[in-house]
Enzyme design. Structure first.
Site, PDB file in Angstrom:
ATOM      1  N   ASN A  33      41.871  32.598   4.814  1.00  0.00           N
ATOM      2  CA  ASN A  33      42.900  33.498   4.414  1.00  0.00           C
ATOM      3  C   ASN A  33      42.059  34.709   3.596  1.00  0.00           C
ATOM      4  OD1 ASN A  33      44.984  32.250   5.503  1.00  0.00           O
ATOM      5  ND2 ASN A  33      45.147  30.806   4.031  1.00  0.00           N
TER       6      ASN A  33
ATOM      7  N   HIS B 224      36.974  30.673   0.655  1.00  0.00           N
ATOM      8  CA  HIS B 224      37.023  29.330   0.817  1.00  0.00           C
ATOM      9  C   HIS B 224      37.317  29.108   2.463  1.00  0.00           C
ATOM     10  CE1 HIS B 224      41.075  30.536  -0.671  1.00  0.00           C
ATOM     11  NE2 HIS B 224      41.656  29.720   0.168  1.00  0.00           N
TER      12      HIS B 224
ATOM     13  N   HIS C  37      39.344  26.535   5.052  1.00  0.00           N
ATOM     14  CA  HIS C  37      39.995  25.343   5.362  1.00  0.00           C
ATOM     15  C   HIS C  37      39.648  24.454   6.600  1.00  0.00           C
ATOM     16  CE1 HIS C  37      43.724  26.574   2.570  1.00  0.00           C
ATOM     17  NE2 HIS C  37      43.074  27.840   2.784  1.00  0.00           N
TER      18      HIS C  37
ATOM     19  N   ASP D   4      41.780  19.538   0.021  1.00  0.00           N
ATOM     20  CA  ASP D   4      42.659  20.159  -0.526  1.00  0.00           C
ATOM     21  C   ASP D   4      43.763  19.390  -1.237  1.00  0.00           C
ATOM     22  OD1 ASP D   4      43.828  23.246   0.428  1.00  0.00           O
ATOM     23  OD2 ASP D   4      45.195  21.850  -0.128  1.00  0.00           O
ATOM     24  N   ILE D   5      44.155  19.735  -2.225  1.00  0.00           N
ATOM     25  CA  ILE D   5      45.276  19.230  -3.174  1.00  0.00           C
ATOM     26  C   ILE D   5      46.439  19.139  -2.464  1.00  0.00           C
ATOM     27  CG2 ILE D   5      46.466  21.176  -4.481  1.00  0.00           C
ATOM     28  CD1 ILE D   5      46.047  19.524  -7.037  1.00  0.00           C
TER      29      ILE D   5
ATOM     30  N   GLY E 149      48.035  35.678   2.836  1.00  0.00           N
ATOM     31  CA  GLY E 149      48.492  34.671   1.759  1.00  0.00           C
ATOM     32  C   GLY E 149      47.616  34.208   0.912  1.00  0.00           C
ATOM     33  N   GLN E 150      46.312  34.613   1.154  1.00  0.00           N
ATOM     34  CA  GLN E 150      45.434  33.993   0.288  1.00  0.00           C
ATOM     35  C   GLN E 150      45.549  33.954  -1.340  1.00  0.00           C
ATOM     36  OE1 GLN E 150      41.616  36.218  -0.027  1.00  0.00           O
ATOM     37  NE2 GLN E 150      40.740  34.735  -1.197  1.00  0.00           N
TER      38      GLN E 150
HETATM   39  P1  DGP Z   1      44.615  29.723   0.075  1.00  0.00           P
HETATM   40  O1  DGP Z   1      46.051  29.985   0.313  1.00  0.00           O
HETATM   41  O2  DGP Z   1      43.877  29.953   1.550  1.00  0.00           O
HETATM   42  O3  DGP Z   1      44.223  30.653  -0.950  1.00  0.00           O
HETATM   43  O4  DGP Z   1      44.226  28.333  -0.197  1.00  0.00           O
HETATM   44  C1  DGP Z   1      44.032  27.745  -1.260  1.00  0.00           C
HETATM   45  C2  DGP Z   1      44.097  26.381  -1.107  1.00  0.00           C
HETATM   46  O5  DGP Z   1      43.752  25.844  -2.373  1.00  0.00           O
HETATM   47  C3  DGP Z   1      45.527  25.660  -1.115  1.00  0.00           C
HETATM   48  O6  DGP Z   1      45.659  25.026   0.187  1.00  0.00           O
HETATM   49  C4  DGP Z   1      45.825  24.643  -2.135  1.00  0.00           C
HETATM   50  C5  DGP Z   1      44.293  24.544  -2.465  1.00  0.00           C
HETATM   51  N1  DGP Z   1      44.233  24.152  -4.248  1.00  0.00           N
HETATM   52  C6  DGP Z   1      44.736  24.907  -5.290  1.00  0.00           C
HETATM   53  N2  DGP Z   1      44.412  24.595  -6.293  1.00  0.00           N
HETATM   54  C7  DGP Z   1      43.847  23.565  -5.937  1.00  0.00           C
HETATM   55  C8  DGP Z   1      43.108  22.374  -6.855  1.00  0.00           C
HETATM   56  O7  DGP Z   1      43.314  22.617  -8.192  1.00  0.00           O
HETATM   57  N3  DGP Z   1      42.357  21.335  -6.219  1.00  0.00           N
HETATM   58  C9  DGP Z   1      42.391  21.122  -4.928  1.00  0.00           C
HETATM   59  N4  DGP Z   1      41.787  20.430  -4.594  1.00  0.00           N
HETATM   60  N5  DGP Z   1      43.176  22.280  -4.106  1.00  0.00           N
HETATM   61  C10 DGP Z   1      43.607  23.156  -4.673  1.00  0.00           C
END
Ligand code: DGP
Length: 118
Positions: free
Chosen positions: A82, A95, A97, A28-29, A88-89
């Site tokens: 989520n 996906h 986590h 995760d970023i 908060g999705q």
């Molecule tokens: P959610 O809130 O459950 O939809 O989580 C989305 C997650 O995705 C959040 O923790 C940040 C991650 N994320 C968003 N954009 C990127 C990206 O471009 N690269 C990566 N590695 N993660 C990302």
């Protein structure tokens, strides 16, 4: 097309952990724990509510593999998905986590008082 499809297609970079023809796991970023991996199907599925049992079954085995690879299968981890607006999705591509690497806290998650609901 979501940002995750761009990651799958290699149009956006990601720090990959494990991949096969159906699933991808990457860091995760914006990590919320020392280990924070996102696990996604390559098929575009909006969220958990719309995934079918067959794909979810295969995904479960892939998730187990990721946990072993990251050394979390014995120490433990939290798996969160989520699902929809109230959760908060942000990315509308299923996906999970996977969080671990230290003792996790279990904070109050709602913006309402939960005492009187049960
Ligand atoms: P959610 O809130 O459950 O939809 O989580 C989305 C997650 O995705 C959040 O923790 C940040 C991650 N994320 C968003 N954009 C990127 C990206 O471009 N690269 C990566 N590695 N993660 C990302």
């Amino acid at each position: 097309m979501t940002i995750f499809t761009k990651i799958i297609n290699g149009e956006l970079p990601s720090n990959k952990v494990l991949e096969n023809d159906k699933f991808l796991a990457f860091h995760d970023i914006n990590p919320k724990a020392p280990i924070h991996i996102l696990i996604i199907p390559k098929k575009e599925v909006e969220n958990f509510q719309s995934v079918n049992a067959e794909l979810m079954g295969e995904m479960t085995l892939f998730i187990h593999e990721v946990a072993k690879l990251m050394g979390l299968d014995k120490s433990g981890y939290r798996l969160i998905t989520n699902n929809g607006k109230d959760s908060g999705q942000e990315v509308m591509h299923l996906h999970f986590h996977m969080l671990g690497g230290s003792k996790l806290t279990w904070p109050h998650l709602a913006d309402t008082d939960t005492k009187n609901f049960f």
